[in-house]
Design a protein around this motif. Structure first.
Motif, short mmCIF file in Angstrom:
data_model
loop_
_atom_site.label_atom_id
_atom_site.label_comp_id
_atom_site.label_asym_id
_atom_site.label_seq_id
_atom_site.Cartn_x
_atom_site.Cartn_y
_atom_site.Cartn_z
N PRO A 181 4.12 75.22 -47.42
CA PRO A 181 3.34 74.18 -48.09
C PRO A 181 2.82 74.66 -49.45
CG PRO A 181 2.37 74.79 -45.97
CD PRO A 181 3.63 75.54 -46.09
N LYS A 198 0.19 74.02 -50.92
CA LYS A 198 -1.23 74.37 -50.89
C LYS A 198 -1.44 75.83 -50.55
CE LYS A 198 -4.71 70.91 -50.26
NZ LYS A 198 -5.56 70.20 -49.30
N LEU A 199 -0.49 76.41 -49.80
CA LEU A 199 -0.63 77.81 -49.44
C LEU A 199 -0.60 78.69 -50.69
CD1 LEU A 199 -0.91 79.37 -46.70
CD2 LEU A 199 1.40 80.13 -47.11
N LEU A 211 -1.79 77.78 -53.59
CA LEU A 211 -3.13 77.67 -54.17
C LEU A 211 -4.11 78.53 -53.38
CD1 LEU A 211 -3.51 73.86 -54.97
CD2 LEU A 211 -2.92 75.73 -56.50
N GLN A 212 -3.93 78.52 -52.04
CA GLN A 212 -4.82 79.33 -51.21
C GLN A 212 -4.68 80.81 -51.55
OE1 GLN A 212 -7.18 78.64 -48.08
NE2 GLN A 212 -7.59 80.30 -49.50
N ILE A 213 -3.46 81.26 -51.74
CA ILE A 213 -3.25 82.67 -52.05
C ILE A 213 -3.88 83.01 -53.40
CG2 ILE A 213 -1.49 84.44 -52.51
CD1 ILE A 213 0.37 82.85 -50.57
N LEU A 214 -3.65 82.15 -54.39
CA LEU A 214 -4.27 82.38 -55.70
C LEU A 214 -5.79 82.29 -55.59
CD1 LEU A 214 -1.90 80.30 -58.01
CD2 LEU A 214 -2.02 82.78 -57.84
N MET A 246 3.29 87.62 -50.86
CA MET A 246 2.73 86.93 -49.69
C MET A 246 3.68 85.82 -49.22
SD MET A 246 -0.05 88.24 -48.64
CE MET A 246 -0.62 87.02 -47.47
N GLU A 298 5.51 85.37 -45.69
CA GLU A 298 5.41 84.15 -44.87
C GLU A 298 6.80 83.64 -44.49
OE1 GLU A 298 2.75 82.14 -43.49
OE2 GLU A 298 2.12 84.23 -43.71
N LEU A 305 -7.54 76.71 -60.41
CA LEU A 305 -6.25 76.70 -59.70
C LEU A 305 -5.35 75.63 -60.29
CD1 LEU A 305 -7.36 77.13 -56.00
CD2 LEU A 305 -6.26 78.79 -57.49
N ARG A 350 -10.48 84.32 -61.23
CA ARG A 350 -10.12 84.05 -59.84
C ARG A 350 -10.54 85.17 -58.89
NH1 ARG A 350 -5.28 84.06 -58.81
NH2 ARG A 350 -4.17 84.09 -60.78
N MET A 379 -11.70 80.35 -52.20
CA MET A 379 -11.44 78.94 -51.95
C MET A 379 -11.15 78.69 -50.48
SD MET A 379 -10.56 76.29 -54.13
CE MET A 379 -10.20 74.62 -53.68
N PHE A 429 -9.79 75.45 -48.01
CA PHE A 429 -9.28 74.09 -48.04
C PHE A 429 -9.56 73.37 -46.72
CE2 PHE A 429 -6.70 76.13 -51.29
CZ PHE A 429 -6.69 75.16 -52.29
N LEU A 461 -4.88 76.93 -43.54
CA LEU A 461 -3.87 77.64 -44.34
C LEU A 461 -3.85 79.14 -44.06
CD1 LEU A 461 -4.35 75.75 -47.73
CD2 LEU A 461 -2.42 75.51 -46.18
N PHE A 503 -2.22 82.76 -42.75
CA PHE A 503 -0.91 83.41 -42.85
C PHE A 503 -0.43 83.74 -41.45
CE2 PHE A 503 -3.40 84.66 -46.65
CZ PHE A 503 -2.74 83.82 -47.53
N ASN A 504 0.88 83.81 -41.32
CA ASN A 504 1.48 84.05 -40.02
C ASN A 504 1.38 85.52 -39.64
OD1 ASN A 504 2.91 83.92 -37.68
ND2 ASN A 504 4.90 83.51 -38.64
N THR A 510 -6.72 89.83 -46.23
CA THR A 510 -5.81 89.50 -47.34
C THR A 510 -6.42 89.69 -48.73
OG1 THR A 510 -4.74 87.90 -45.92
CG2 THR A 510 -4.26 87.74 -48.26
N PHE A 554 -5.49 92.39 -51.77
CA PHE A 554 -5.19 92.02 -53.16
C PHE A 554 -6.01 92.87 -54.12
CE2 PHE A 554 -4.24 87.34 -51.87
CZ PHE A 554 -2.96 87.70 -51.52
N ARG A 591 -12.28 84.80 -44.22
CA ARG A 591 -11.36 85.33 -45.23
C ARG A 591 -11.89 85.07 -46.63
NH1 ARG A 591 -5.43 82.70 -45.16
NH2 ARG A 591 -6.66 80.88 -45.72
#
Lengths: 232, 364
Positions: A127, A129-130, A132-135, A147, A151, B57, B82, B87, B89, B93, B95-96, B105, B109, B153
């Motif tokens: 997705p 949005k993921l 954006l989530q990572i950023l 990342m 995934e 973003l 950033r 953030m 949502f 969202l 991660f696996n 995470t 970074f 997170r």
């Protein structure tokens, strides 16, 4: 029926006798297709990621071209690689036609679109949005790409399997650019064709079994990695 | 609030438009350090877009963004900015991978070392009550657990500003209430500036010091939650604030601060200052309406008294929600006891009264 049974028995004997020539052919096949797959992974995953993550004019055309190239007939690849590597061809100066390097080149051409295509699909499936989530968690651009690849790792391993499976079993290109030279460019598939042609079914069956086992073990290892990542 | 008077975040002349259509237009927005700000508004009002612009973003906008007085993109890079924020949502969202790795995470970074990561991750897992899940796969969590991981997170990087885009709207009420409590505590503990888009009144009232209301891409109201709830500036805010009766009419008279608005055939008196002949919206909260039998005399202090028929009675916990037709629709709350005493039933005639001071009028 008898022919097959006899062939299988002889083949098993051949396998367990660790015939020198068969061993050499197997090792060469593994090396050539393994290196070709690695090259394709390096090119395919990076190109696929670039295509998937960037919006540009003509993207759809590029993606459909890659998808079409996923089914490139090995003989066509063999033909063009031969022309390019021919003594008067654009890359004739390399002098690698009818060497294992030529097979690596041809197999890389076959596997790269497969890996690129699957990478594009894998990254696009994540997705938006993921990203954006990572950023939004403070990733740099490179960290974000890393990342996303993590995934997509299950699909990417599938891409590696598809790529390796495609080239270890291909014959057209290997025979055209390698020439099936004994002890030099003879690989499992080209040897099988030749032995079958000569009526040596036992050897041909032995080679086929090795080919299947090789493909199976590589996929077993990759599947193991893939499923371990999945069940965690 | 921080000692300095420089806002932690300042947006100036932000504009996003697609041809004729304005998607976002904010001439000035200042957010102080430690503030908890809610952005409310109907769907498509630009809440999420504003949040993405403020968190940088979303980059395709014209305008300027200042973090502690430093212009993003000039004095500090968007990347550096950033790194100061995080953030959350609506969807978790995740991660696996494991819960632990998810929370780690942002720290990875930022290249924290292993020991630091362990310490910080466990601290935040504790904060959100999910330490027992640390080794579980993020894919095996319930919705509430997953959103806790997402919050842990986001907080783990000790952001100076945390942005939350409708973080609880996909959760059921008990889960949401529990999470709001944890979030409230953590925002206070960590003194994080929090900016969230929301649809939920309870969330707004509990979590924020300040509310901005957006409509069609612009900020139409900016105030404390009390101000916004008591003096809603438009129909959306009125219904958001729990006003059940929203009527449109025309101002007939304005006499020394008391306006008379004609709605259908009725005249409603309200405190306000709107010129005659202008259109107006009348907002009446259900708890401000008193019901009594038709035979009784009106209460002296209530300027508005109407006779109507009960069209529907809906039980809602300790209250009954009573829908009346007085020539215009009216909704009142009556305690279960009063409802029994009054013997309320559908089809029955009844009188309703409310004070002019409890009517809020919005000029149009």
């Amino acid at each position: 029926m008898e022919l097959i049974l006899e062939g299988i028995i002889k083949a098993i004997k051949l396998l367990f006798s660790l015939d020198r020539e068969i061993m050499d052919i197997t090792i060469l096949s593994f090396k050539v297709s393994g290196i070709a797959t690695l090259i394709s992974v390096a090119i395919g995953v990076s190109t696929g990621t670039l295509i998937a993550l960037n919006e540009f004019f003509g993207k759809r055309i590029v993606v459909s071209l890659v998808n079409t190239a996923m089914g490139l007939p090995p003989v066509v690849v063999g033909l063009f690689v031969t022309i390019f590597l021919w003594r008067n061809g654009p890359f004739g100066f390399l002098g690698i036609l009818y060497t294992p390097y030529a097979i690596i080149v041809a197999q890389s051409v076959i596997a790269t679109p497969i890996i690129t295509g699957i990478t594009i699909a894998a990254i696009q499936q994540i997705p938006k949005k993921l990203r954006l989530q990572i950023l939004g968690l403070g990733a740099s651009r490179m960290q974000m790409v890393w990342m996303l690849l993590k995934e997509a790792r299950l699909s990417l391993l599938a891409a590696v399997m598809a790529g390796f499976g495609g080239v270890i079993s291909e014959i057209g290109a290997s025979i055209m650019v390698g020439g099936n030279i004994k002890g030099y460019t003879r690989v499992l598939t080209t040897a099988t064709v030749m032995e079958t042609g000569k009526g040596n079914f036992d050897t041909a069956i032995a080679l086929s079994i090795i080919l299947l086992l090789l493909a199976y073990f590589i996929n077993l290892i990759l599947t193991h990695i893939q499923q371990r990542g999945h069940s965690r | 609030m921080e000692k300095s008077d420089i806002p932690i975040l300042r947006a100036k002349d932000v504009l996003i438009d697609r041809g004729e259509l304005t998607i976002l237009k904010v001439s000035e927005l200042n957010i102080n350090g430690g503030e908890a700000l809610s952005i409310i508004g109907p769907n498509g009002a630009g809440k999420s877009t504003l949040l993405k612009v403020l968190s940088h973003l979303f980059k395709n906008f014209s305008g300027r963004l200042f973090f502690k007085g430093l212009e993003v993109g000039k004095d500090i890079s968007p990347f550096e900015y950033r790194r100061k924020i995080s953030m959350v949502f609506q969807e978790p969202l995740l991660f696996n991978t494991t819960v632990f790795e998810n929370v780690a995470t942002g720290l990875r970074f930022r290249r924290f070392n292993r020991e630091e990561i362990r310490k910080i991750v466990y601290e935040h897992l504790e904060r959100f009550g999910i330490a027992h899940l640390s080794m579980r796969s993020a894919r095996s969590l319930s919705g509430g657990e997953a959103q806790r991981v997402s919050l842990a997170r986001a907080f783990a990087v000790y952001p100076e500003i945390i942005f939350l885009d409708e973080p609880f709207s996909s959760l059921d009420k008990p889960t949401r209430d529990a999470l709001i409590e944890d979030l409230e505590r953590n925002i206070k503990d960590l003194k994080t500036t929090a900016i969230f888009a929301t649809h939920d009144r309870d969330e707004t009232l509990r979590l924020s010091h300040r509310v901005i209301v957006m409509d069609k891409g612009e900020i139409v109201q900016d105030g404390t939650p009390e101000e916004v709830m008591h003096y809603p500036c438009n129909e959306f805010v009125a219904s958001f604030a729990g006003v059940e009766t929203i009527l449109s009419g025309i101002v007939e008279k304005n006499e020394g601060g008391v306006v008379t608005v004609s709605v259908a055939d009725a005249h409603i008196h309200a405190i306000g200052d709107i010129a005659p002949n202008r259109k107006a919206i009348v907002c009446i909260k259900p708890e401000d309406i008193i019901l009594y039998p038709v035979s009784e005399r009106p209460q002296s202090s209530a300027r508005n008294t109407f006779t109507g028929t009960i069209t529907r009675i809906v039980p809602s916990g300790f209250y009954q929600k009573v829908y009346l037709n007085c020539g215009f629709p009216l909704v009142a709350y009556v305690t279960n006891n009063s409802a029994m005493t009054l013997g309320l039933s559908e089809g029955m005639e009844i009188k309703a009264s409310f004070k002019a001071t409890s009517v809020h009028v919005i000029g149009q």
